[in-house]
Motif scaffolding. Structure first.
Motif, PDB file in Angstrom:
ATOM      1  N   ALA A 269      57.483  61.952  65.750  1.00 48.64           N
ATOM      2  CA  ALA A 269      58.009  60.879  66.224  1.00 48.64           C
ATOM      3  C   ALA A 269      59.413  60.927  65.887  1.00 48.64           C
ATOM      4  CB  ALA A 269      57.261  59.670  65.916  1.00 48.64           C
ATOM      5  N   THR A 270      59.866  61.370  64.685  1.00 46.72           N
ATOM      6  CA  THR A 270      61.151  61.277  64.351  1.00 46.72           C
ATOM      7  C   THR A 270      62.152  62.314  65.098  1.00 46.72           C
ATOM      8  OG1 THR A 270      60.928  62.587  62.455  1.00 46.72           O
ATOM      9  CG2 THR A 270      60.439  60.629  61.976  1.00 46.72           C
ATOM     10  N   GLY A 271      61.526  63.302  65.586  1.00 46.50           N
ATOM     11  CA  GLY A 271      62.225  64.310  66.346  1.00 46.50           C
ATOM     12  C   GLY A 271      62.696  65.409  65.144  1.00 46.50           C
ATOM     13  N   MET A 272      62.473  65.233  64.202  1.00 43.92           N
ATOM     14  CA  MET A 272      63.098  66.258  63.131  1.00 43.92           C
ATOM     15  C   MET A 272      62.423  67.499  63.505  1.00 43.92           C
ATOM     16  SD  MET A 272      65.398  66.703  61.136  1.00 43.92           S
ATOM     17  CE  MET A 272      65.944  65.571  59.920  1.00 43.92           C
ATOM     18  N   ALA A 273      61.173  67.879  63.864  1.00 44.51           N
ATOM     19  CA  ALA A 273      60.758  69.203  64.291  1.00 44.51           C
ATOM     20  C   ALA A 273      61.459  69.669  65.311  1.00 44.51           C
ATOM     21  CB  ALA A 273      59.237  68.965  64.292  1.00 44.51           C
ATOM     22  N   VAL A 274      61.942  68.902  66.310  1.00 45.25           N
ATOM     23  CA  VAL A 274      62.483  69.492  67.661  1.00 45.25           C
ATOM     24  C   VAL A 274      63.884  70.113  67.104  1.00 45.25           C
ATOM     25  CG1 VAL A 274      63.646  69.065  69.778  1.00 45.25           C
ATOM     26  CG2 VAL A 274      61.357  68.260  69.266  1.00 45.25           C
ATOM     27  N   HIS A 275      64.535  69.352  66.066  1.00 40.02           N
ATOM     28  CA  HIS A 275      65.933  69.798  65.664  1.00 40.02           C
ATOM     29  C   HIS A 275      65.585  71.082  64.762  1.00 40.02           C
ATOM     30  CE1 HIS A 275      67.901  66.196  67.140  1.00 40.02           C
ATOM     31  NE2 HIS A 275      67.105  65.342  66.529  1.00 40.02           N
ATOM     32  N   ALA A 276      64.545  71.025  63.965  1.00 38.58           N
ATOM     33  CA  ALA A 276      64.254  72.201  63.100  1.00 38.58           C
ATOM     34  C   ALA A 276      63.961  73.548  63.889  1.00 38.58           C
ATOM     35  CB  ALA A 276      63.094  71.848  62.123  1.00 38.58           C
ATOM     36  N   LEU A 277      63.356  73.243  65.110  1.00 39.72           N
ATOM     37  CA  LEU A 277      63.360  74.601  65.892  1.00 39.72           C
ATOM     38  C   LEU A 277      64.490  75.056  66.538  1.00 39.72           C
ATOM     39  CD1 LEU A 277      59.740  73.873  67.758  1.00 39.72           C
ATOM     40  CD2 LEU A 277      60.381  75.484  65.759  1.00 39.72           C
ATOM     41  N   SER A 278      65.359  73.915  66.889  1.00 42.39           N
ATOM     42  CA  SER A 278      66.499  74.199  67.159  1.00 42.39           C
ATOM     43  C   SER A 278      67.587  74.898  66.435  1.00 42.39           C
ATOM     44  CB  SER A 278      67.318  72.882  67.818  1.00 42.39           C
ATOM     45  OG  SER A 278      68.597  73.236  68.204  1.00 42.39           O
TER      46      SER A 278
END
Lengths: 284, 334
Positions: free
Chosen positions: B291-300
């Motif tokens: 929900a924090t979106g950090m995983a998406v940023h990490a993959l980025s």
């Protein structure tokens, strides 16, 4: 004398290794084709062409139509951009600008496909709120195809002799008239070849679509955004992981259909190149 | 002389501008890709710092539990993004692929350039190019059906018996899904790229130079060895780098045969691994649950690291294979 014999022997041994290497490559190719065709042809049913995917099995209709929808969207963007860009690079740009464009196109073609897919996810799916959709997938494929089309267009225009341009200009044509009426004709075959190969590339791509097109077991709704699309390579990858034989069979069939379509395009193109290069004719 | 009408002149102008815009589209895409990927990586860069490339633990944290605040970014408690395992996986698989593909490619290119001609040569060249056009999921399928069982039952045991005394080559051969199988499958995908570039380079070697070699009594093999190969050396290194870039960026085939390991560095040649590209594809579902979106940023950020490495390799390759017009045009090439 002995030294000469040794050199002769090492030459023969070297070439034997070279032939073995070439044989290994060909063996790999045939083994790959044979494995996929053998599994795929046994799993394939013609009824799969008219049935959408259903649970763990069913047909491929949704994926086949979805694949063509995605490639169609991609080619609608990539063909004008690539062909006109190639025309500029070959006909208008100076030597320096042309080499810069060529270089940038090559850099773009070196970007890994999954990075393009993830970029599409970040920008189009999340930022622009398109959701997993045909348009997002199509644009991701566009980025894959564009550099290829641009390069083939440019190099086939480069092969048109300068004299043909000069003849057109001497008739009082502007550059646009010269290109649109005369110069494109000899290059048309090369451009068409490039387009077909770009379509073949697009058909076989998976990585750019995972994060952009999503997956849908119904036939495409032809809605550009907010509607996920299925495609063949997804079935070939995802259904293979399922523990059910029906799912695996569907994956083999998807890979088989994909391979057949791509081989047909490739062979068509090569046949065309063969004939136009004069090797297939009776001139020799 | 015919007068050019104003309308034609305007059409000419418009056409030129339109084509120029289209020619600029690759750079627009490049800037957009780099910009978006960098921008979306910033939260992870601030959160993880250099540990992103040195840490081995990739943990999304407790997705349903507490959210902690670090450097102004909300992160699931216990989250850690260390990409070293995937960077190592990318490097090791691509290097194994090169070790297999380079000798095979150069030898095959010799055959294509110097040993076959006419219809046979044309057919063989087409077959090599056909191999380049096979979709990566189909190669991956072949990897699962043929290569993985073969490595598990025959080739892996064979390598282990012969080279097992060297630390990295010993150990358990396992299921066949892992480093060695990924390397073989990747080799299959880059052999056609390196081979066709190298064949073109071989064909650019001046005929006079090769005839000179034969004229002073060299065998055909020695001509290739001492005249052709030194002549194409720079270009060949470029072709290899091109194949290397492709091997590092390849996603699907590796995803299917790598065993998708997380949080553990490969212990031997047969260990399950994962590469940066394969891991991004593999995380499709998990990343969206954060929900924090950090995983998406990490993959980025992972995509950013991959982009930087492959582009650097590609740029070096382009620089090495750049045409050196004057030198190549000497003599009669076929």
């Amino acid at each position: 004398m002995r030294r000469r014999r040794r050199r002769k022997v090492s030459s023969v041994v070297g070439w034997i290794f070279a032939w073995l290497a070439a044989g290994l490559v060909l063996f790999g190719l045939f083994d790959l084709l044979a494995t996929v065709v053998w599994r795929g042809a046994r799993a394939f049913r013609f009824s799969m062409l008219v049935q959408p995917t259903h649970g763990i099995a069913g047909g491929l209709e949704n994926a086949i139509i979805g694949t063509f929808e995605l490639v169609l969207i991609a080619i609608v963007f990539a063909a004008p951009l690539g062909i006109l860009g190639g025309v500029y690079t070959s006909e208008f740009a100076g030597a320096k600008t042309a080499s810069v464009i060529r270089f940038l196109a090559e850099v773009l073609s070196g970007v890994p496909s999954i990075v393009i897919g993830y970029f599409g996810y970040l920008l189009m799916v999340l930022e622009w709120h398109w959701g997993f959709s045909a348009l997002a997938g199509g644009i991701a494929l566009t980025i894959m195809m564009l550099p290829y089309i641009l390069r083939t267009t440019e190099s086939s225009l480069q092969q048109v002799p300068l004299m043909q341009r000069e003849a057109a200009w001497a008739l009082g044509m502007t550059r646009f008239q010269a290109i649109s009426r005369a110069i494109w004709r000899p290059a048309a075959g090369g451009i068409a070849t490039g387009l077909l190969l770009a379509i073949a590339i697009g058909l076989g791509e998976t990585a750019p679509l995972l994060y952009t097109a999503g997956w849908n077991s119904n036939n495409p709704s032809w809605q550009l955004t907010h509607s996920q699309v299925g495609y063949l390579t997804y079935i070939a990858w995802d259904y293979l992981d399922q523990p059910y034989p029906e799912a695996k069979n569907l994956a083999y069939a998807a890979a088989f259909v994909l391979l057949v379509i791509i081989l047909i395009i490739q062979l068509l193109v090569r046949g065309f190149v063969w004939r136009s290069s004069g090797r297939g004719g009776n001139g020799h | 002389m015919r007068r050019v009408s104003g309308a034609s002149k305007a059409a000419d102008r418009i056409f030129q501008v339109a084509t120029a815009i289209c020619a600029g589209s690759p750079v627009v895409f490049l800037v957009a890709i780099a910009g978006i990927v960098v921008y979306q990586s910033i939260p992870t860069i601030q959160f993880m710092g250099l540990h992103f490339v040195s840490g081995t633990q990739w943990n999304l944290g407790s997705l349903y539990g507490a959210v902690t605040k670090v450097h102004g970014h909300e992160v699931p408690a216990g989250a850690s993004y260390g990409a070293l395992v995937f960077i190592a996986g990318t490097m090791l698989t691509s290097i194994i692929a090169l070790i297999i593909a380079v000798p095979i490619s150069i030898l095959t290119a010799m055959i294509l350039a110097y040993q076959v001609r006419g219809a046979l040569g044309f057919v063989l060249s087409i077959l090599v190019e056909l191999l380049a056009g096979i979709p990566s999921v189909v190669v991956g399928l072949w990897g699962i059906l043929v290569v993985a069982p073969w490595v598990s039952h025959h080739f892996g045991i064979f390598i282990k018996d012969i080279l097992g005394f060297i630390p990295f080559f010993g150990g358990n051969v396992g299921s066949g899904y892992g480093l060695l199988t990924s390397g073989i499958v990747l080799a299959m995908m880059i052999v056609p790229i390196i081979t066709s570039t190298t064949r073109d380079l071989f064909l650019q070697v001046p005929l006079l130079a090769r005839e000179g070699g034969l004229g002073i009594g060299m065998t055909t093999w020695e001509t290739v060895r001492y005249i052709s190969i030194p002549y194409i050396r720079d270009g060949f290194v470029g072709a290899v780098a091109l194949g290397w870039g492709r091997a590092m960026g390849e996603t699907m085939a590796v995803l299917m045969v790598s065993g998708n390991a997380m949080n553990i560095l490969p212990q031997n040649l047969y260990s399950p691994i994962s590469t940066m590209a394969a891991f991004i594809a593999n995380q499709l579902d998990s990343a969206q649950t954060d929900a924090t979106g950090m995983a998406v940023h990490a993959l980025s950020e992972l995509a950013l690291v991959l982009l930087v490495i492959t582009l650097a390799t590609n740029l070096i390759a382009r620089w090495l294979v750049r045409p050196r017009g004057a030198r190549r045009k000497v003599g009669v090439s076929r």
